[in-house]
Design an enzyme around this catalytic site. Sequence first.
Site, short mmCIF file in Angstrom:
data_model
loop_
_atom_site.label_atom_id
_atom_site.label_comp_id
_atom_site.label_asym_id
_atom_site.label_seq_id
_atom_site.Cartn_x
_atom_site.Cartn_y
_atom_site.Cartn_z
N VAL A 58 -14.58 48.19 74.84
CA VAL A 58 -14.69 49.29 73.88
C VAL A 58 -16.14 49.50 73.44
O VAL A 58 -16.68 50.61 73.51
CB VAL A 58 -13.80 49.03 72.65
N PHE A 92 -9.10 55.22 71.48
CA PHE A 92 -7.92 55.51 72.29
C PHE A 92 -8.28 55.48 73.78
O PHE A 92 -7.66 56.15 74.59
CB PHE A 92 -7.35 56.88 71.89
N LEU A 93 -9.29 54.69 74.12
CA LEU A 93 -9.76 54.64 75.52
C LEU A 93 -8.83 53.81 76.37
O LEU A 93 -8.35 52.77 75.94
CB LEU A 93 -11.15 54.00 75.57
N GLU A 102 -8.64 51.50 79.69
CA GLU A 102 -9.51 50.80 80.64
C GLU A 102 -9.36 51.47 81.99
O GLU A 102 -8.27 51.89 82.36
CB GLU A 102 -9.11 49.32 80.74
N ASN A 107 -0.14 53.17 70.10
CA ASN A 107 0.11 52.17 71.15
C ASN A 107 1.57 51.74 71.16
O ASN A 107 2.16 51.54 72.23
CB ASN A 107 -0.81 50.97 70.97
N LEU A 133 5.91 57.77 81.71
CA LEU A 133 7.30 57.61 82.12
C LEU A 133 7.36 57.02 83.51
O LEU A 133 8.29 57.28 84.27
CB LEU A 133 8.02 58.98 82.09
N LYS A 134 6.35 56.24 83.86
CA LYS A 134 6.33 55.63 85.18
C LYS A 134 6.97 54.24 85.04
O LYS A 134 6.39 53.34 84.43
CB LYS A 134 4.87 55.55 85.66
N ALA A 135 8.16 54.13 85.64
CA ALA A 135 8.84 52.83 85.59
C ALA A 135 8.07 51.84 86.46
O ALA A 135 7.43 52.21 87.43
CB ALA A 135 10.27 52.98 86.08
N CYS A 192 -4.12 45.42 75.21
CA CYS A 192 -3.80 46.25 74.04
C CYS A 192 -2.31 46.30 73.70
O CYS A 192 -1.90 45.85 72.64
CB CYS A 192 -4.32 47.66 74.28
C1 UGA Z 1 -3.99 51.57 76.14
C2 UGA Z 1 -3.85 53.01 75.60
O1 UGA Z 1 -3.39 53.87 76.64
C3 UGA Z 1 -5.20 53.53 75.07
O2 UGA Z 1 -5.02 54.81 74.48
C4 UGA Z 1 -5.70 52.55 74.00
O3 UGA Z 1 -6.98 52.94 73.51
C5 UGA Z 1 -5.82 51.16 74.61
O4 UGA Z 1 -4.53 50.75 75.11
C6 UGA Z 1 -6.31 50.23 73.52
O5 UGA Z 1 -5.58 50.03 72.54
O6 UGA Z 1 -7.47 49.80 73.57
P1 UGA Z 1 -4.89 50.48 78.43
O7 UGA Z 1 -4.27 49.22 77.93
O8 UGA Z 1 -6.26 50.46 78.95
O9 UGA Z 1 -4.87 51.61 77.26
O10 UGA Z 1 -3.98 51.01 79.62
P2 UGA Z 1 -2.81 52.06 79.84
O11 UGA Z 1 -3.25 53.04 80.85
O12 UGA Z 1 -2.30 52.60 78.58
O13 UGA Z 1 -1.71 51.12 80.52
C7 UGA Z 1 -1.15 50.00 79.84
C8 UGA Z 1 -0.08 49.36 80.67
O14 UGA Z 1 1.07 50.19 80.75
C9 UGA Z 1 -0.48 49.06 82.12
O15 UGA Z 1 0.01 47.79 82.49
C10 UGA Z 1 0.21 50.16 82.91
O16 UGA Z 1 0.48 49.79 84.23
C11 UGA Z 1 1.47 50.35 82.11
N1 UGA Z 1 2.07 51.69 82.26
C12 UGA Z 1 1.45 52.80 81.83
C13 UGA Z 1 3.34 51.79 82.83
O17 UGA Z 1 3.96 50.79 83.25
N2 UGA Z 1 3.92 53.03 82.96
C14 UGA Z 1 3.29 54.16 82.52
O18 UGA Z 1 3.88 55.25 82.66
C15 UGA Z 1 2.03 54.03 81.95
#
Ligand code: UGA
Length: 442
Positions: free
Chosen positions: A11, A152-153, A155, A208, A250-252, A260
């Site tokens: 961050v 809200f970034l 990674e 989150n 909504l990706k299973a 996070c």
């Molecule tokens: C998440 C939030 O999306 C950010 O907005 C937030 O700023 C960040 O946490 C934080 O609190 O710092 P991040 O953890 O980088 O971001 O990743 P995401 O893209 O949100 O994915 C998180 C997890 O959910 C991953 O393991 C991903 O594979 C999984 N995921 C995501 C799913 O299984 N299905 C989905 O449809 C989306």
Amino acid sequence: MQITITGTGYVGLVTGVCLAEIGHNVICYDIDEPKVQMMKQGISPIYEPGLDELMRKNMEQGRLFFTADEQVAYGQADIIYIAVGTPEKEDGSADLTYVEEAALAISRYVRKRVIVVIKSTVPVGTNDRIQRMIHEHKAAEADITVVSNPEFLREGSAIYDMFHGDRIVIGANDPEAATVIADINKPFGIPIIHTDIRSAEMIKYAANAFLATKISFINEIANICEKVGANIDDVAYGIGQDHRIGPHFLKAGIGYGGSCFPKDTKALVQLAGNVQHQFELLESVIRVNNRQQLGLLDKAKQYVGSLQGKKVALLGLSFKPHTDDVRESAAIIMAKKLVDEGAYVVAYDPVAVENAKKQLPESVQYAATVVEAIDAAEVAFIVTEWEEIKQTPLYVFQEQMLTPFIFDGRNCYSLENARYSGVTYISIGRAPIFGHVCQQTK
Ligand code: UGA
């Protein structure tokens, strides 16, 4: 305005580099001297697409500096962002030690009007507590105001998110400080929401927690789809077209991981408990996720039997693509369990191997390519949907593996594709395809 960023993790560093990119003078401070030396040479200590280039560009243009010296960091700053880690304590609550240490250090050096912006994810009430702490310890002439500005970034797309985020939240009790922070962020061109400090802190946790809830919800629907013969991809598309639901998150799959969602959901359950509210919904979300992270392994045992002595390819180690972060990654949890059960694990990941090595047993082997990992394997698990993995045609698995049992935790291939490739393909929320098993029994 001179801006200092404290903490150069995912961050802090991205925030600092992007604030420099929109024209501000930024010093990034970290207590880790070797890390600071690395950044001074234009090398990012983390893998984040586009970060190195943007870092070097802004250093060359004289707007971005790095230091491990507190005096340099805090002595002249007008605005100080705290972006240090808030790791999980054993009871699930957030450990605020680093935030408090930063606040005390700021109190020691500041001698003028300064706005302290808390970016780290902190439980509701923390900003107020830090404000009080600073007031107790600061020099008499220092005038320090705390503002909450949660991040809200994501990674892997953090730089994109800095410039294209949906909103910037500024929580402040001092309207003048809120305006200064809003002005600083104006060049990003992102809508700004002004609110009080506690609501800003809550927006971060609620966002989150809601996203994690969506993921556990769709994973549960997927689990039911498997039992009733429905297809989760079609179901997710079908519900996502409803604007009240929306198509995102909504990706299973194999459950959410990362630094996070797992940490913040637990911290919010703790926070609710502290005010005598049992957050039952979120407790279930966490339980469902824990089960989902091991679900693929259970399925493999159901179809293949014991994995003891078998060569198992683990494809992907990071918690999602485009990052080297393996914190709370399902792959790490699976790899440990596989080793415990006597499997011979060969893992592949394009960028996360070094981080994974620090967490995994020494017996895990690492392959340089997907093909090397699956060579002569009896089972392959797809855990992270890296392009390198998704683009490996299924016939390659069929040719390379000893027995092409593929357990795909990210639904990387279409069922049509799997049906004609001669592999046995078990994915999430979709019908199993028994390609090579059928061929063997012919
Ligand atoms: C998440 C939030 O999306 C950010 O907005 C937030 O700023 C960040 O946490 C934080 O609190 O710092 P991040 O953890 O980088 O971001 O990743 P995401 O893209 O949100 O994915 C998180 C997890 O959910 C991953 O393991 C991903 O594979 C999984 N995921 C995501 C799913 O299984 N299905 C989905 O449809 C989306």
